[in-house]
Design a protein around this motif. Structure first.
Motif, mmCIF file in Angstrom:
data_model
loop_
_atom_site.group_PDB
_atom_site.id
_atom_site.type_symbol
_atom_site.label_atom_id
_atom_site.label_comp_id
_atom_site.label_asym_id
_atom_site.label_seq_id
_atom_site.Cartn_x
_atom_site.Cartn_y
_atom_site.Cartn_z
ATOM 1 N N SER A 60 -8.450 9.018 -66.199
ATOM 2 C CA SER A 60 -7.734 9.630 -65.081
ATOM 3 C C SER A 60 -8.681 10.373 -64.160
ATOM 4 O O SER A 60 -8.530 10.345 -62.932
ATOM 5 C CB SER A 60 -6.652 10.579 -65.600
ATOM 6 N N ASP B 42 -10.733 7.875 -62.142
ATOM 7 C CA ASP B 42 -9.939 7.366 -61.028
ATOM 8 C C ASP B 42 -9.899 8.380 -59.888
ATOM 9 O O ASP B 42 -10.136 8.039 -58.729
ATOM 10 C CB ASP B 42 -8.526 7.053 -61.514
ATOM 11 N N ALA C 62 -13.386 8.749 -58.096
ATOM 12 C CA ALA C 62 -14.085 7.500 -57.791
ATOM 13 C C ALA C 62 -14.899 7.598 -56.503
ATOM 14 O O ALA C 62 -16.069 7.192 -56.452
ATOM 15 C CB ALA C 62 -13.086 6.343 -57.704
ATOM 16 N N GLU C 63 -14.309 8.123 -55.440
ATOM 17 C CA GLU C 63 -15.019 8.200 -54.165
ATOM 18 C C GLU C 63 -16.228 9.121 -54.271
ATOM 19 O O GLU C 63 -17.306 8.800 -53.762
ATOM 20 C CB GLU C 63 -14.073 8.684 -53.067
ATOM 21 N N GLN D 289 -7.404 0.385 -70.191
ATOM 22 C CA GLN D 289 -7.503 1.133 -68.936
ATOM 23 C C GLN D 289 -8.600 0.586 -68.022
ATOM 24 O O GLN D 289 -8.679 0.987 -66.859
ATOM 25 C CB GLN D 289 -7.793 2.611 -69.225
ATOM 26 N N ALA E 225 -7.818 -1.555 -64.332
ATOM 27 C CA ALA E 225 -7.475 -0.783 -63.137
ATOM 28 C C ALA E 225 -8.699 -0.066 -62.577
ATOM 29 O O ALA E 225 -8.877 0.024 -61.351
ATOM 30 C CB ALA E 225 -6.377 0.223 -63.459
ATOM 31 N N LEU E 226 -9.571 0.426 -63.451
ATOM 32 C CA LEU E 226 -10.760 1.126 -62.973
ATOM 33 C C LEU E 226 -11.768 0.162 -62.344
ATOM 34 O O LEU E 226 -12.437 0.501 -61.359
ATOM 35 C CB LEU E 226 -11.411 1.905 -64.115
ATOM 36 N N GLU F 42 -10.999 -2.508 -60.704
ATOM 37 C CA GLU F 42 -10.449 -2.767 -59.375
ATOM 38 C C GLU F 42 -10.715 -1.583 -58.437
ATOM 39 O O GLU F 42 -11.029 -1.766 -57.266
ATOM 40 C CB GLU F 42 -8.950 -3.032 -59.473
ATOM 41 N N ARG F 43 -10.597 -0.377 -58.982
ATOM 42 C CA ARG F 43 -10.813 0.832 -58.166
ATOM 43 C C ARG F 43 -12.251 0.925 -57.682
ATOM 44 O O ARG F 43 -12.527 1.214 -56.518
ATOM 45 C CB ARG F 43 -10.471 2.057 -59.027
ATOM 46 N N TYR F 44 -13.203 0.656 -58.562
ATOM 47 C CA TYR F 44 -14.622 0.823 -58.222
ATOM 48 C C TYR F 44 -15.220 -0.403 -57.516
ATOM 49 O O TYR F 44 -16.333 -0.333 -56.998
ATOM 50 C CB TYR F 44 -15.422 1.161 -59.479
ATOM 51 N N THR G 140 -14.540 -1.440 -54.776
ATOM 52 C CA THR G 140 -14.725 -1.105 -53.365
ATOM 53 C C THR G 140 -16.188 -0.820 -53.049
ATOM 54 O O THR G 140 -16.662 -1.112 -51.949
ATOM 55 C CB THR G 140 -13.879 0.133 -53.003
#
Length: 299
Positions: free
Chosen positions: A239, A242, A245-246, A267, A270-271, A273-275, A277
């Motif tokens: 969590s 997430d 992340a930025e 988990q 999803a992470l 996919e988040r990173y 970017t």
């Protein structure tokens, strides 16, 4: 002198209120164990940045002075917070002992990857570790000793890198074990970030023990100077990874590497996919029920 030990299971959501109540009622110490693995007293995570590293259900062990009245203690807990579930409460008398020695005696030198060794400061260095990167750690500090899979995964990753002359960021440093391993593996400098002042003090103390105190800087999250690093490791909760992340992506220099851990199996998707970017080549590695994600910062 013997002590009265209260054992109590609770949900992660209730832990903070219950621990506060126990301390207010005179607990000499409160330990947190994974309720699903309460027999394994090594099941302790390094503190995360921004939140505690807790399991879905926790067993709290609270020590009280000899002579504490059990029924009155439970009554006081119920009065403190009527919403607390005390149905699992149990008591036992434990004899006094050298707690630090008993804790340290559970540990032995451990190897991670090809070169990295974590050796309790009170033990001799094993002959096979003489030419390795040796971190001597006080396992009496409850901030991580390398025994947990999340720490082991990060140590293995650092061991695989060429860190010569680089500066490494250890975000959520706890005992400083990852930063110290990086320095022993050839990093020129390391920076540790943690929201717990005791963790920062432990990191500096361990750095001095290992003769690298002048090469480690530590900061609270609000005081951390904005910088970019060729290597970043963050062993915190999914969590927090997430939510941060930025910020973490901004700390990695173009072409630099990142390792994310503290992630339960399931988990990681999803992470990733988040990173994605900011990072290429993201991949996950599993150890027991825990995952590590690594990737390379896009130029």
């Amino acid at each position: 002198m013997p002590f009265l030990e209260l054992s109590l299971r609770c949900r992660a959501a209730d832990e903070t209120r219950l621990e506060t109540a126990l301390e207010d009622l005179g607990a000499l110490s409160v330990s947190l164990l994974d309720a699903a693995d309460a027999e394994n007293e090594k099941a302790i995570l390094e503190p995360g940045v921004g939140e505690l590293p807790l399991w879905p259900e926790i067993t709290l062990l609270a020590l009280f002075p000899e002579g504490t009245h059990e029924a009155l203690l439970l009554h006081a807990l119920e009065a403190y917070d009527p919403k607390l579930d005390l149905s699992s409460a149990s008591f036992r008398v434990v004899e006094d002992q050298d707690w630090e020695r008993a804790w340290m005696d559970q540990f032995a030198p451990m190897r991670f990857g090809e070169r990295t060794w974590i050796v309790p400061w009170n033990l001799e260095t094993p002959p096979e570790a003489e030419d390795g990167a040796i971190v001597r750690l006080d396992p009496g500090l409850a901030f991580g000793s390398g025994t947990h899979p999340t720490t082991a995964l990060c140590l293995q990753w650092l061991d695989s890198l060429d860190l010569a002359g680089k500066t490494v960021l250890d975000f959520g440093c706890g005992s400083g074990i990852l930063a110290l391993a990086a320095l022993k593996l050839g990093a020129a400098n390391a920076v540790g970030v943690d929201n717990d002042p005791q963790a920062l003090a432990a990191s500096l103390d361990n750095a001095e023990r290992n003769g690298v105190g002048e090469r480690l800087q530590v900061f609270a999250p609000d005081d951390e100077p904005a910088a970019r690093y060729p290597v970043v490791v963050a062993n915190i909760l999914a969590s927090a990874l997430d939510a941060l992340a930025e910020l973490l992506a901004a700390r990695v220099a173009p072409g630099g590497g990142i390792a994310l851990s503290g992630i339960l199996h399931g988990q990681e998707t999803a992470l990733i996919e988040r990173y994605a970017t900011w990072f290429d080549g993201l991949e996950a590695v599993r150890l027991d029920d825990w995952m590590r994600i690594t990737g390379r910062r896009r130029a």
